[in-house]
Design a protein around this motif. Structure first.
Motif, PDB file in Angstrom:
ATOM      1  N   ARG A  69       3.817  16.660  44.787  1.00 53.03           N
ATOM      2  CA  ARG A  69       4.102  16.247  46.172  1.00 53.03           C
ATOM      3  C   ARG A  69       4.441  14.750  46.223  1.00 53.03           C
ATOM      4  O   ARG A  69       3.682  13.931  46.758  1.00 53.03           O
ATOM      5  N   LEU A  70       5.582  14.439  45.658  1.00 51.23           N
ATOM      6  CA  LEU A  70       6.021  13.048  45.563  1.00 51.23           C
ATOM      7  C   LEU A  70       6.143  12.416  46.940  1.00 51.23           C
ATOM      8  O   LEU A  70       6.589  13.035  47.901  1.00 51.23           O
ATOM      9  N   LYS A  74       1.881   4.465  48.956  1.00 55.06           N
ATOM     10  CA  LYS A  74       1.206   3.850  47.808  1.00 55.06           C
ATOM     11  C   LYS A  74      -0.133   4.554  47.572  1.00 55.06           C
ATOM     12  O   LYS A  74      -1.208   3.964  47.625  1.00 55.06           O
ATOM     13  N   ASP A  75      -0.020   5.846  47.357  1.00 51.26           N
ATOM     14  CA  ASP A  75      -1.179   6.700  47.080  1.00 51.26           C
ATOM     15  C   ASP A  75      -0.901   7.483  45.809  1.00 51.26           C
ATOM     16  O   ASP A  75       0.214   7.977  45.622  1.00 51.26           O
ATOM     17  N   ILE A  76      -1.898   7.638  44.966  1.00 47.64           N
ATOM     18  CA  ILE A  76      -1.799   8.596  43.870  1.00 47.64           C
ATOM     19  C   ILE A  76      -3.091   9.394  43.807  1.00 47.64           C
ATOM     20  O   ILE A  76      -4.154   8.917  44.216  1.00 47.64           O
ATOM     21  N   CYS A  77      -2.997  10.613  43.314  1.00 49.14           N
ATOM     22  CA  CYS A  77      -4.167  11.486  43.206  1.00 49.14           C
ATOM     23  C   CYS A  77      -4.472  11.771  41.741  1.00 49.14           C
ATOM     24  O   CYS A  77      -3.565  12.074  40.957  1.00 49.14           O
ATOM     25  N   ILE A  78      -5.743  11.675  41.403  1.00 54.31           N
ATOM     26  CA  ILE A  78      -6.246  12.099  40.109  1.00 54.31           C
ATOM     27  C   ILE A  78      -7.228  13.231  40.385  1.00 54.31           C
ATOM     28  O   ILE A  78      -8.216  13.038  41.083  1.00 54.31           O
ATOM     29  N   GLU A  79      -6.928  14.398  39.864  1.00 56.95           N
ATOM     30  CA  GLU A  79      -7.772  15.567  40.131  1.00 56.95           C
ATOM     31  C   GLU A  79      -8.554  15.929  38.874  1.00 56.95           C
ATOM     32  O   GLU A  79      -7.973  16.230  37.835  1.00 56.95           O
ATOM     33  N   VAL A 237      -5.729  16.247  50.901  1.00 56.89           N
ATOM     34  CA  VAL A 237      -4.425  15.601  51.028  1.00 56.89           C
ATOM     35  C   VAL A 237      -3.946  15.255  49.630  1.00 56.89           C
ATOM     36  O   VAL A 237      -4.645  14.579  48.878  1.00 56.89           O
ATOM     37  N   VAL A 238      -2.773  15.746  49.266  1.00 55.93           N
ATOM     38  CA  VAL A 238      -2.230  15.492  47.930  1.00 55.93           C
ATOM     39  C   VAL A 238      -0.955  14.671  48.060  1.00 55.93           C
ATOM     40  O   VAL A 238      -0.017  15.068  48.745  1.00 55.93           O
ATOM     41  N   LYS A 239      -0.948  13.511  47.412  1.00 56.99           N
ATOM     42  CA  LYS A 239       0.242  12.670  47.319  1.00 56.99           C
ATOM     43  C   LYS A 239       0.338  12.158  45.887  1.00 56.99           C
ATOM     44  O   LYS A 239      -0.621  11.607  45.359  1.00 56.99           O
ATOM     45  N   ASN A 240       1.478  12.353  45.269  1.00 59.76           N
ATOM     46  CA  ASN A 240       1.710  11.825  43.921  1.00 59.76           C
ATOM     47  C   ASN A 240       0.571  12.206  42.964  1.00 59.76           C
ATOM     48  O   ASN A 240      -0.113  11.350  42.410  1.00 59.76           O
ATOM     49  N   LEU A 241       0.383  13.512  42.797  1.00 61.50           N
ATOM     50  CA  LEU A 241      -0.655  13.998  41.892  1.00 61.50           C
ATOM     51  C   LEU A 241      -0.269  13.659  40.459  1.00 61.50           C
ATOM     52  O   LEU A 241       0.620  14.267  39.868  1.00 61.50           O
ATOM     53  N   LEU A 242      -0.953  12.672  39.888  1.00 60.81           N
ATOM     54  CA  LEU A 242      -0.554  12.090  38.609  1.00 60.81           C
ATOM     55  C   LEU A 242      -1.190  12.801  37.422  1.00 60.81           C
ATOM     56  O   LEU A 242      -0.623  12.870  36.340  1.00 60.81           O
ATOM     57  N   TYR A 243      -2.392  13.310  37.640  1.00 61.27           N
ATOM     58  CA  TYR A 243      -3.134  13.946  36.542  1.00 61.27           C
ATOM     59  C   TYR A 243      -3.988  15.051  37.132  1.00 61.27           C
ATOM     60  O   TYR A 243      -4.560  14.900  38.208  1.00 61.27           O
ATOM     61  N   ALA A 590       6.468  27.113  42.753  1.00 62.60           N
ATOM     62  CA  ALA A 590       7.492  26.458  43.554  1.00 62.60           C
ATOM     63  C   ALA A 590       8.161  27.494  44.458  1.00 62.60           C
ATOM     64  O   ALA A 590       8.400  28.623  44.050  1.00 62.60           O
ATOM     65  N   VAL A 591       8.463  27.105  45.687  1.00 67.09           N
ATOM     66  CA  VAL A 591       9.141  27.984  46.641  1.00 67.09           C
ATOM     67  C   VAL A 591      10.563  27.483  46.819  1.00 67.09           C
ATOM     68  O   VAL A 591      10.781  26.308  47.114  1.00 67.09           O
ATOM     69  N   ASP A 592      11.545  28.366  46.618  1.00 64.12           N
ATOM     70  CA  ASP A 592      12.947  27.980  46.709  1.00 64.12           C
ATOM     71  C   ASP A 592      13.672  28.878  47.705  1.00 64.12           C
ATOM     72  O   ASP A 592      13.212  29.961  48.059  1.00 64.12           O
ATOM     73  N   GLU A 593      14.831  28.407  48.132  1.00 61.82           N
ATOM     74  CA  GLU A 593      15.708  29.213  48.977  1.00 61.82           C
ATOM     75  C   GLU A 593      16.511  30.129  48.064  1.00 61.82           C
ATOM     76  O   GLU A 593      17.301  29.659  47.241  1.00 61.82           O
TER      77      GLU A 593
END
Length: 900
Positions: A69-70, A74-79, A237-243, A590-593
């Protein structure tokens, strides 16, 4: 004891993922990162440069951009899964960011005192070892509004500063940090503004716990962070999930303990007619309540103990729960007592339910949970002590008063059970009173009045931190320390854990109030010995030799426990197949058209149009059946009912391993303890009539022929439920026997144009050869496999997933069959090619009598459909249920052979 620092590959990956995000940053110095006496974090990286770094890291970590979720925020997520050391990971990340880039200003935001204290303890535990590696110790301190000189030092100092604070420190304008009219301002500006000039890197520990509210976002923005780094196992909330380190990866790789679920639950307890006061709504208008009671679900034929919607005075509980056993329970009054201050609900039959009242047999369940906890504790303690490992057990309780109050039910139960079990493991000796007291530790929030709170809200007024539990992790781990059992409410639900928690029991008024992942997470860490070193099991260790095994003892069924766990996983990952014991899709969906195109073949179009003309004819139905047949069959079947005893059952499952195909668990055994049934006798005929819609006269005839009324006495509600299900089934059988379809003369239109659908790759298969469309929508693996096989069958002319507008009317609702298919076969007698039309219903079985694979409604709709297609004649053949394409082909061959 000193906990030993380890270099773990998965932790290093998480750390380096953050470090690489800032690649290209000029190292901070006094010259480029100081302004007006403020030392700040400084970076010239543009948004595009940061995005390039981020995308490179995602490729290395195998995370799709859609999953990440790019965002340009200026947020990144580490899960990281609970128990895998995320606190130590972000502490080491601070060291690495100073080492590589000279960043000096860090704020760690926490949602609770327990988490804050855990962080402070982790800094202290590893300061010396980290200093040996990096050559410095950061100034890590807890924010205190009475010690603003530390905040000043944070702002000015060039040495790495780490300020640990809660949102409550600055989340409103009247907080000291936000105040602009003070004598002790920093250079005549509010401290919050001065901190903002530092451009701190903000580390958000468990951000889902209130850090993403509108007010929180506004207040955090005042800190002007260079970047926010979110650390959690359960991001909302997920933004820029890096790991990402998922539950699946953690469990598979032996990074956390294996899980045994030993459940203690009532079985066959519908006769208790339990009612619990779940929630109260008061203010404007009359008060309302939510009650927990037994609900009857006629469509699934199940009885569930669950919460109602909001109920008011004069509401009938029997109607609201669809359970005739409660028809005598009409709410007469909802009132708050002046004497006790507690709410009560009074019913028209004299029954009274008190706020927070313990359900009838709950004390017996608690006793059995505690009994098994103590047994598991002793067994593990004796095994682990020889290896220098102390065993700890954690007990979550329903209310603090049940351990600390005037009648501490849970504490008394524990003492009684411990006294009874202790001799079994200690040569027949009885435990000294002082020993029983010394092995118990507890952590509860406490108000200034001295009253213990049921949640951590009491900490806001005044907290009593129990040093051993919250701060003294190392001391608690020593064999010489007597505390072995820790009791708590929600205050230890998040943020606290201990590597040597081997058993967790949840004693609640109802099913666990603490979320499953939090509940399990308190004991998932790999254990440590007396030298502070982690003790790992080999991946192929036997069950008997395994050390790292967490036993969870909830008061619910294993299925309920796992289902709730799966739902939590699903709410985070979008699928239940991502957790311990569940299958996992690492890169997400991933969901595509997707465009579905008609096959251009003229031959196929001609055959399909002819097929649709035969299939699209509509029908309508009529029903008739005889009362005598209903009475005869129902009475014979009801007379065969046997009612099981009402018991409390304890049984254990060990989750052995996880594969891509699902969880592998093994049954470890079970025990039953019989209970007495308490019930209010109700009019059996009235209840059966309410449940089935059958007249009193017919029911009297059925009852007169019954030969097993002694079974009804055991558990009347259970008997009524089973008898009602039988009567409904017989009704349906008779209905189908007397069901007749007639062709109406109307038809469904031919409407098959190209279409576009937003769908994941799992929602369709390519069918370029025989599909009416080049892709086929599928809802299951059975449909997927059927489509793939049909597309490669040389005898198939064409096939398709029937559209949702194609419906067959039945007495229990519309039915939508799955596939339409045309086959061609050469007639060996005359050499002509003939086409044969089929409709197929795919299910997880080929047997219509397979009650495990098919619901009752599915069976009845299939049987109705059989009559519908019979009316259409031999032109369209209906095959149901079908699990494999080969089975369909075999059945189709039989049909074709009879025709030609």
């Amino acid at each position: 004891m000193e906990l030993q620092l380890e270099s773990l590959k998965y932790q290093d990956l998480a750390i380096q993922s953050v470090v690489k995000l800032f690649e290209g940053t000029e190292k901070n110095t006094f010259d480029n990162a100081c302004f007006e006496g403020i030392r700040s974090n400084y970076s010239k990286l543009t948004i595009d440069e940061v995005e390039t770094n981020l995308k490179n890291i995602l490729v290395e970590n195998g995370i799709l951009e859609d999953v990440a979720r790019l965002s340009q925020d200026k947020d990144i997520c580490i899960e990281m899964e609970t128990g895998t050391g995320k606190t130590l990971v972000y502490i080491k990340t601070i060291y690495e960011l100073f080492k590589h880039y000279g960043f000096t200003k860090f704020i760690i935001l926490v949602p609770s005192v327990a988490i804050r204290q855990n962080i402070i303890g982790t800094f202290k535990a590893f300061n010396k070892q980290l200093e040996d590696i990096y050559g410095f110790i950061p100034n890590a301190f807890e924010y205190d509004s009475k010690k603003l000189q530390k905040v000043t030092q944070f702002i000015e100092d060039q040495h790495p500063q780490v300020m640990i604070m809660t949102l409550a420190s600055f989340n409103s304008e009247d907080k000291i940090l936000n105040q602009a009219q003070r004598e002790d301002l920093f250079n005549n500006i509010p401290f919050i503004e001065a901190i903002g000039k530092c451009n701190p890197i903000i580390i958000m520990d468990e951000p889902q716990e209130g850090m993403d509210t509108e007010n929180s976002i506004k207040q955090i923005a005042k800190l002007n962070p260079l970047f926010k780094i979110r650390y959690s196992a359960t991001h909302k909330v997920v933004k820029n999930l890096l790991y990402r380190l998922t539950p699946y990866d953690s469990y598979k790789d032996g990074l956390v303990k294996k899980i045994e679920v030993l459940t203690v639950t009532e079985k066959n307890d519908e006769a208790t007619l339990k009612i619990e006061l779940s929630d109260i709504q008061f203010g404007k208008g009359d008060p309302k309540v939510k009650l927990k009671a037994w609900h009857l679900n006629n469509s699934t034929n199940k009885i569930d103990f669950k919460v109602t919607g909001w109920l008011s005075q004069n509401d009938n509980l029997g109607i609201k729960t669809n359970n005739p056993s409660y028809l005598n329970y009409t709410i007469a009054n909802i009132n708050k007592s002046l004497k006790t201050g507690k709410w009560t609900v009074k019913f028209s039959n004299g029954t009274e339910i008190l706020e927070k009242q313990i359900a009838g047999s709950l004390e017996n369940i608690w006793a059995l949970q505690i009994e098994w906890l103590i047994h598991r504790h002793f067994t593990k303690s004796q095994k682990l002590e020889s290896k220098g490992i102390k065993c700890l057990s954690l007990v979550f309780i329903d209310r603090v008063s049940n351990y600390m109050g005037e009648t501490p039910i849970i504490k008394n139960l524990f003492v009684d059970k411990y006294k009874a079990i202790y001799p079994e493991y200690n040569g027949g000796k009885l435990p000294p009173t002082e020993h029983i007291q010394s092995i118990q530790g507890y952590y509860f929030a406490q108000k200034a009045s001295g009253e213990f709170a049921d949640n951590e809200g009491g900490v806001k007024e005044q907290s009593k931190i129990y040093e051993l539990i919250l701060k003294g992790k190392e001391e608690l781990l020593t064999l010489s320390n007597p505390v072995q059992f820790v009791f708590s409410h929600s205050a230890l639900g998040v943020g606290w854990d201990n590597p040597n928690v081997f058993n967790i029991a949840t004693l609640n008024n109802s099913y666990s109030e603490i979320k499953k992942r939090q509940e399990i997470g308190r004991g998932l860490r790999i254990c440590v010995n007396q030298d502070g070193k982690r003790v790992y099991d080999a991946l192929d260790v036997s069950d008997d030799d395994r050390i790292n095994q967490l036993t969870v003892i909830p008061n619910e069924t294993y299925e309920t426990f796992v289902t709730q766990y799966q739902e939590e996983i699903k709410s985070i990952y979008g699928t239940e197949n991502a957790g311990a014991g569940m299958t996992h899709t690492h890169k997400g969906v991933a969901v595509d058209e997707v465009k579905f195109k008609r096959n251009p073949s003229a031959e196929m179009d001609k055959a399909f149009r002819k097929y649709w003309t035969a299939l699209a004819r509509k029908t309508e139905y009529t029903i008739s059946f005889k009362e005598e047949d209903l009475v005869t069959q129902a009475s014979e079947l009801i007379s065969k009912i046997t009612i099981p005893d009402f018991v409390i059952e304890a049984f254990s499952f060990l989750i052995n391993a996880i594969t891509e195909d699902g969880k592998e668990d093994s049954f470890q055994g079970s025990e039953n303890v019989k209970q007495k049934s308490f019930f209010t006798p109700l009019d059996l005929i009235e209840e059966l009539s309410e449940n089935t819609g059958v007249s009193y006269t017919t029911l009297f005839k059925i009852m007169q022929r019954l030969t097993n009324l002694n079974e009804m006495v055991k558990n009347p509600p259970r008997f009524v439920h089973e008898a009602s299900a039988i009567i409904r089934n017989v009704e349906l059988d008779e209905m189908i026997r007397g069901l007749d379809y007639q062709i109406t003369g109307e038809s469904y239109p031919f409407n098959f144009d190209d279409f576009v659908k937003n769908i994941s790759s799992k929602g369709y298969v390519e069918t370029p050869n025989k599909g009416v469309f080049d892709k086929m929508l599928v809802d299951s693996d059975v449909e997927r496999n059927f489509s793939l096989d049909a597309d490669t069958d040389a005898e198939v002319v064409c096939f398709l997933k029937l559209p949702s507008f194609y419906k067959i009317s039945t007495p229990i609702g519309n039915y939508e069959p799955d596939f339409g298919l045309i086959m061609k076969r050469k007639n060996i007698r005359n050499g002509n090619e003939n086409e044969f039309y089929f409709v197929i219903e795919t299910k997880g079985t080929n047997d219509i009598n397979d009650k495990k694979a098919l619901t009752e409604s599915e069976v009845y709709k299939i049987r109705c459909a059989m009559k519908h297609f019979e009316k259409l004649g031999l032109e369209v053949q209906y095959k149901a249920p079908v699990k494999e394409y080969n089975y369909f082909k075999t059945e189709a061959n039989k049909t074709i052979n009879t025709i030609i």
